[in-house]
Design a protein around this motif. Structure first.
Motif, PDB file in Angstrom:
ATOM      1  N   LYS B  58      79.462 -11.723  57.607  1.00 16.59           N
ATOM      2  CA  LYS B  58      79.773 -12.087  56.214  1.00 16.59           C
ATOM      3  C   LYS B  58      78.630 -12.877  55.574  1.00 16.59           C
ATOM      4  N   LEU B  59      77.418 -12.509  55.956  1.00 13.85           N
ATOM      5  CA  LEU B  59      76.249 -13.102  55.327  1.00 13.85           C
ATOM      6  C   LEU B  59      75.445 -11.984  54.683  1.00 13.85           C
ATOM      7  N   GLY B  60      74.453 -12.352  53.912  1.00 18.01           N
ATOM      8  CA  GLY B  60      73.647 -11.346  53.218  1.00 18.01           C
ATOM      9  C   GLY B  60      72.160 -11.575  53.433  1.00 18.01           C
ATOM     10  N   ARG B  61      71.385 -10.759  52.754  1.00 16.01           N
ATOM     11  CA  ARG B  61      69.941 -10.792  52.923  1.00 16.01           C
ATOM     12  C   ARG B  61      69.354 -12.139  52.522  1.00 16.01           C
ATOM     13  N   ALA B  62      69.968 -12.758  51.543  1.00 10.42           N
ATOM     14  CA  ALA B  62      69.466 -14.052  51.087  1.00 10.42           C
ATOM     15  C   ALA B  62      69.568 -15.099  52.194  1.00 10.42           C
ATOM     16  N   HIS B  63      70.592 -14.971  53.012  1.00 12.04           N
ATOM     17  CA  HIS B  63      70.722 -15.894  54.141  1.00 12.04           C
ATOM     18  C   HIS B  63      69.600 -15.667  55.150  1.00 12.04           C
ATOM     19  N   HIS B  64      69.282 -14.408  55.355  1.00 14.23           N
ATOM     20  CA  HIS B  64      68.183 -14.122  56.275  1.00 14.23           C
ATOM     21  C   HIS B  64      66.880 -14.734  55.771  1.00 14.23           C
ATOM     22  N   PHE B  69      62.481 -18.500  56.587  1.00 16.95           N
ATOM     23  CA  PHE B  69      61.448 -19.443  56.153  1.00 16.95           C
ATOM     24  C   PHE B  69      61.697 -20.858  56.662  1.00 16.95           C
ATOM     25  N   ILE B  70      62.953 -21.224  56.867  1.00 20.52           N
ATOM     26  CA  ILE B  70      63.208 -22.528  57.481  1.00 20.52           C
ATOM     27  C   ILE B  70      62.705 -22.504  58.927  1.00 20.52           C
ATOM     28  N   GLY B  71      62.919 -21.385  59.607  1.00 22.98           N
ATOM     29  CA  GLY B  71      62.409 -21.258  60.972  1.00 22.98           C
ATOM     30  C   GLY B  71      60.890 -21.252  61.013  1.00 22.98           C
ATOM     31  N   GLN B  90      70.230 -23.117  42.056  1.00 23.00           N
ATOM     32  CA  GLN B  90      71.660 -22.814  42.174  1.00 23.00           C
ATOM     33  C   GLN B  90      71.907 -21.672  43.148  1.00 23.00           C
ATOM     34  N   SER B  91      71.048 -20.650  43.071  1.00 19.11           N
ATOM     35  CA  SER B  91      71.191 -19.523  43.994  1.00 19.11           C
ATOM     36  C   SER B  91      70.943 -19.972  45.431  1.00 19.11           C
ATOM     37  N   LEU B  92      69.888 -20.739  45.602  1.00 20.50           N
ATOM     38  CA  LEU B  92      69.573 -21.192  46.951  1.00 20.50           C
ATOM     39  C   LEU B  92      70.646 -22.132  47.469  1.00 20.50           C
ATOM     40  N   SER B  93      71.148 -22.979  46.589  1.00 21.39           N
ATOM     41  CA  SER B  93      72.125 -23.984  46.990  1.00 21.39           C
ATOM     42  C   SER B  93      73.360 -23.327  47.605  1.00 21.39           C
ATOM     43  N   ARG B  94      73.791 -22.249  46.986  1.00 19.68           N
ATOM     44  CA  ARG B  94      74.963 -21.541  47.503  1.00 19.68           C
ATOM     45  C   ARG B  94      74.716 -21.055  48.927  1.00 19.68           C
ATOM     46  N   GLU B 131      67.453 -12.908  66.244  1.00 23.88           N
ATOM     47  CA  GLU B 131      68.084 -11.592  66.315  1.00 23.88           C
ATOM     48  C   GLU B 131      67.754 -10.760  65.073  1.00 23.88           C
ATOM     49  N   LEU B 132      67.849 -11.379  63.913  1.00 21.62           N
ATOM     50  CA  LEU B 132      67.605 -10.643  62.673  1.00 21.62           C
ATOM     51  C   LEU B 132      66.157 -10.207  62.558  1.00 21.62           C
TER      52      LEU B 132
END
Lengths: 178, 178
Positions: B58-64, B69-71, B90-94, B131-132
């Motif tokens: 239940k995640l999307g590409r934005a999460h990847h 980049f955090i990694g 706002q987009s990132l915050s979500r 994994e991703l």
DNA sequence: AAATTTACGTCAGCATTGTTGACATATATG
DNA sequence: CATATATGTCAACAATGCTGACGTAAATTT
């Protein structure tokens, strides 16, 4: 700037990508990650200007894709377009419906198979497609010119290798590239 | 198939891209359009497998993207991440909120500037990111291996030329590439 | 010390674009 | 005549962008 670092701060000393350490695979990992990132940045920038134009027309990137491929393959069928875009018919139908309604695309019944709707751009559609794609063409023209012919061949080879589907690779299999 | 044409029918005789005609710019136009299409196909396939994994969570590409980049830049700030992704806070915050809530990302207060939230992956986050991204790394590894070192250099040169922002280009300016 | 800017967050609403599932119609094919 | 195909449609949902407005804490400037 509160932060004393330079704007390109992610490159600077305080925050470094990865952990070089003693990992013998570091060079390879770094190389692959740079590829991933370059593709991300290039694609992000590649789409940004057309997206801005589209927004003023209350259209989106999906409309550009449809316009692009209909212009590229005039008279193509809906199925063929679905096959290129790899989205569902419902998604395409929405986009295509808007493009037809707003006069960018015309549908004509197939002669060979009358179930088919052959797709073509109207003059209005051609005009918009040209405007949207011109920016991307120029971006490629500049990148190709600056990088040189040999680099272009390398770019093409890598891109072909990235594609999952051999059908897609075949679209580019001519001895051309120019 | 009702259609008598081969599955890769858009390449076959009945539907041809463009209009060669007497246009002296045809070759150049064709070359640039192939670049546009290769980038589209490559990116489409590059994202498809990670997207499928993400969907099961239940995640999307934005999460990847955020995880990636955090990694890549452990301890980076929210501002830096915004700068890389070029989306709104706002987009990132979500996205970031979900990642923190589900235990993929940890935030710690900045020491230099206590307004900053420094971002890091948890072990769970590192595991998912690995994994991703592994799929994309392998895709690049294969493409690079098949195309050869010279092609890789060409690919890099073209990708750099596609980027709008010189700040982004600087991320890759080392004499490296390997 | 006060005023301002910066880093970050939040709430609300909206649009685009992808998805699934179900159902309909016309045409082609065996 | 039965079935498969090409296409379309309706409905609902999710992810991910966006804008606008407002808030708080910490840093910086005056």
């Amino acid at each position: 700037m509160t932060d004393e670092r330079h704007p390109a701060s992610l490159r600077s000393a305080s925050v470094r990508p990865g952990k070089p350490g003693a990992n013998p695979l570091f060079l390879r990992d770094e190389e692959l990650r740079q590829g991933i990132e370059m593709l991300f940045f290039a694609y992000r920038d590649f789409t940004s200007e057309p997206d801005a134009i589209l927004a003023t027309l209350k259209l989106g990137r999906a409309h550009h894709r449809a316009l692009y491929f209909i212009g590229r393959y005039p008279g193509c069928t809906v199925s063929e377009l679905l096959d290129v875009l790899k989205i569902t018919k419902q998604s395409l139908s929405r986009v295509l419906g808007q493009l037809v309604e707003e006069g960018y695309v015309e549908q004509t019944q197939g002669q060979r198979d009358r179930r088919q709707r052959l797709l073509e751009l109207t003059e209005k559609g051609r005009s918009l497609e040209r405007e949207l794609t011109e920016n991307q063409r120029q971006r490629f023209a500049r990148a190709y010119r600056e990088a040189g012919a040999e680099a272009v061949a390398g770019f093409r080879a890598v891109m072909l290798g990235m594609m999952s589907d051999s059908e897609d690779r075949l679209r580019f299999d001519g001895e051309n590239g120019a």
